[in-house]
Enzyme design. Structure first.
Site, PDB file in Angstrom:
ATOM      1  N   VAL A 122       0.808  -1.226   0.000  1.00 54.59           N
ATOM      2  CA  VAL A 122       0.000   0.000   0.000  1.00 54.59           C
ATOM      3  C   VAL A 122       0.843   1.279   0.000  1.00 54.59           C
ATOM      4  O   VAL A 122       0.289   2.379  -0.013  1.00 54.59           O
ATOM      5  CB  VAL A 122      -1.035   0.029   1.163  1.00 54.59           C
ATOM      6  N   TYR A 158       9.546   7.672  13.191  1.00 53.96           N
ATOM      7  CA  TYR A 158       8.246   7.051  13.479  1.00 53.96           C
ATOM      8  C   TYR A 158       7.294   8.090  14.081  1.00 53.96           C
ATOM      9  O   TYR A 158       6.130   8.189  13.680  1.00 53.96           O
ATOM     10  CB  TYR A 158       8.456   5.855  14.421  1.00 53.96           C
ATOM     11  N   LYS A 203       3.636   9.225  12.300  1.00 60.52           N
ATOM     12  CA  LYS A 203       2.332   9.089  12.957  1.00 60.52           C
ATOM     13  C   LYS A 203       1.703  10.459  13.246  1.00 60.52           C
ATOM     14  O   LYS A 203       0.481  10.616  13.174  1.00 60.52           O
ATOM     15  CB  LYS A 203       2.476   8.261  14.242  1.00 60.52           C
TER      16      LYS A 203
HETATM   17  P1  NAD Z   1       2.664  -5.877  12.799  1.00 61.76           P
HETATM   18  O1  NAD Z   1       4.084  -5.716  12.361  1.00 61.76           O
HETATM   19  O2  NAD Z   1       2.251  -7.146  13.421  1.00 61.76           O
HETATM   20  O3  NAD Z   1       1.656  -5.577  11.592  1.00 61.76           O
HETATM   21  C1  NAD Z   1       1.918  -4.622  10.618  1.00 61.76           C
HETATM   22  C2  NAD Z   1       1.235  -5.100   9.359  1.00 61.76           C
HETATM   23  O4  NAD Z   1       1.414  -4.129   8.322  1.00 61.76           O
HETATM   24  C3  NAD Z   1       1.843  -6.411   8.846  1.00 61.76           C
HETATM   25  O5  NAD Z   1       0.820  -7.283   8.467  1.00 61.76           O
HETATM   26  C4  NAD Z   1       2.664  -5.966   7.653  1.00 61.76           C
HETATM   27  O6  NAD Z   1       2.845  -6.958   6.652  1.00 61.76           O
HETATM   28  C5  NAD Z   1       1.788  -4.830   7.151  1.00 61.76           C
HETATM   29  N1  NAD Z   1       2.507  -3.943   6.239  1.00 61.76           N
HETATM   30  C6  NAD Z   1       3.708  -3.327   6.442  1.00 61.76           C
HETATM   31  N2  NAD Z   1       4.051  -2.655   5.342  1.00 61.76           N
HETATM   32  C7  NAD Z   1       3.053  -2.834   4.434  1.00 61.76           C
HETATM   33  C8  NAD Z   1       2.841  -2.387   3.121  1.00 61.76           C
HETATM   34  N3  NAD Z   1       3.747  -1.609   2.504  1.00 61.76           N
HETATM   35  N4  NAD Z   1       1.715  -2.772   2.463  1.00 61.76           N
HETATM   36  C9  NAD Z   1       0.795  -3.557   3.074  1.00 61.76           C
HETATM   37  N5  NAD Z   1       0.946  -4.021   4.335  1.00 61.76           N
HETATM   38  C10 NAD Z   1       2.071  -3.649   4.995  1.00 61.76           C
HETATM   39  O7  NAD Z   1       2.404  -4.667  13.793  1.00 61.76           O
HETATM   40  P2  NAD Z   1       1.098  -4.155  14.567  1.00 61.76           P
HETATM   41  O8  NAD Z   1       1.549  -3.891  15.948  1.00 61.76           O
HETATM   42  O9  NAD Z   1      -0.069  -5.033  14.329  1.00 61.76           O
HETATM   43  O10 NAD Z   1       0.904  -2.726  13.859  1.00 61.76           O
HETATM   44  C11 NAD Z   1      -0.284  -2.336  13.173  1.00 61.76           C
HETATM   45  C12 NAD Z   1      -0.346  -0.811  13.168  1.00 61.76           C
HETATM   46  O11 NAD Z   1      -0.454  -0.338  14.514  1.00 61.76           O
HETATM   47  C13 NAD Z   1       0.889  -0.131  12.584  1.00 61.76           C
HETATM   48  O12 NAD Z   1       0.519   0.993  11.816  1.00 61.76           O
HETATM   49  C14 NAD Z   1       1.640   0.330  13.812  1.00 61.76           C
HETATM   50  O13 NAD Z   1       2.491   1.430  13.551  1.00 61.76           O
HETATM   51  C15 NAD Z   1       0.500   0.668  14.734  1.00 61.76           C
HETATM   52  N6  NAD Z   1       0.873   0.698  16.155  1.00 61.76           N
HETATM   53  C16 NAD Z   1       1.224  -0.439  16.809  1.00 61.76           C
HETATM   54  C17 NAD Z   1       1.549  -0.371  18.154  1.00 61.76           C
HETATM   55  C18 NAD Z   1       1.931  -1.567  18.967  1.00 61.76           C
HETATM   56  O14 NAD Z   1       2.228  -1.397  20.159  1.00 61.76           O
HETATM   57  N7  NAD Z   1       1.925  -2.790  18.406  1.00 61.76           N
HETATM   58  C19 NAD Z   1       1.539   0.880  18.816  1.00 61.76           C
HETATM   59  C20 NAD Z   1       1.198   2.001  18.101  1.00 61.76           C
HETATM   60  C21 NAD Z   1       0.842   1.903  16.771  1.00 61.76           C
END
Ligand code: NAD
Length: 244
Positions: free
Chosen positions: A66, A157, A161
């Protein structure tokens, strides 16, 4: 109390695992059909789609990076072809390259902005015209506590965000009269692959005494999707880490 999502079509980016997967399943439980976008790990994406179908909703997995314009165009076209439209867009795909200030490179910065911020812009631009035409849409951006707080990943990062929250408010202001709401959900320290290495060092400093779950983030997303009066907001899901 919340508006029913029955027969709405949702596209969740990065939904093969982690928070995205929890969101896809929660939207399905709330009645939506779900397009499951993934970058890699096709088997996991197919498993998510299978679980949604077992709940009685339609679901298909769609591979696309994406952060790439052409792939987003292809994704939105394929989803439109199979589901007829997209009513709910959840920009969840993201990366967290953990870097100290002295090791952070221009490449890390560009890649992070591309995947975390530009992807949300590309997907939103591709879906909002249809939402506006049908006078109903929900766009939900998965931001982070790092948009406003220090965070643990790095300045790149934080910037990606914070940019996502600016994008949220910019679209919210311009789409409010068209029945389209745009909000952000900002988690902090949720147990997923992304935070695996951070678990031990961080759990202790979270006021509620543990890390959060993808399901807890997904609950906030479903609430936002079911609320037509809430727009331009950021919902924090952070165990009491900060209150802004
Ligand atoms: P994760 O690494 O398990 O999942 C991230 C997902 O995004 C994966 O499935 C990955 O393949 C997909 N992805 C990455 N680049 C992509 C691309 N170019 N095209 C399509 N898909 C892509 O991590 P998560 O913790 O589930 O994170 C999900 C969201 O939540 C992210 O945006 C992350 O920044 C945000 N977030 C997570 C946390 C946390 O504590 N886990 C905290 C704040 C924000």
């Amino acid at each position: 109390m919340t508006e029913s999502l029955t027969a709405r079509v949702a596209l969740v980016t990065g939904a093969s695992r982690g928070i995205g997967r929890a969101i896809a399943l929660a939207l399905a439980r709330a009645g939506a059909d779900v397009a499951v976008n993934y970058l890699e790990r096709e088997a996991d994406a197919q498993a998510t789609a299978g679980q949604i179908r077992a709940l009685g909703r339609r679901a298909e997995a769609f591979q696309a990076d994406v952060s790439r314009t052409v792939e987003v165009a292809g994704l939105v076209e394929q989803v439109g072809h199979q589901f007829g439209r997209i009513d709910i867009l959840v920009n969840n795909a993201g990366i967290a390259l953990r870097r100290g200030l002295d090791e952070l490179t221009e490449d890390d910065f560009d890649r992070t902005l591309l995947v975390n911020l530009k992807s949300a812009f590309l997907c939103t631009q591709a879906v909002f015209p249809g939402m506006r035409e049908r006078a109903w849409g929900r766009i939900i951006n998965i931001s982070s506590g790092a948009a406003r707080g220090a965070g643990v990943v790095g300045a790149h990062y934080n910037a990606s965000k914070a940019g996502m929250e600016g994008l949220t408010r910019g679209y919210a202001a311009r789409l409010a009269r068209d029945g389209v709401t745009v909000n952000a959900v900002a988690p902090s320290l949720i147990e997923t692959d992304m935070t695996g290495p951070l678990r031990a060092e961080n759990a202790a400093r979270i006021p509620v005494g543990r890390m959060g779950t993808g399901d807890e983030v997904a609950m906030a997303v479903v609430m936002v999707a079911g609320n037509g009066y809430m727009t331009g907001q950021t919902v924090q899901v952070n165990g009491g880490l900060h209150f802004n």
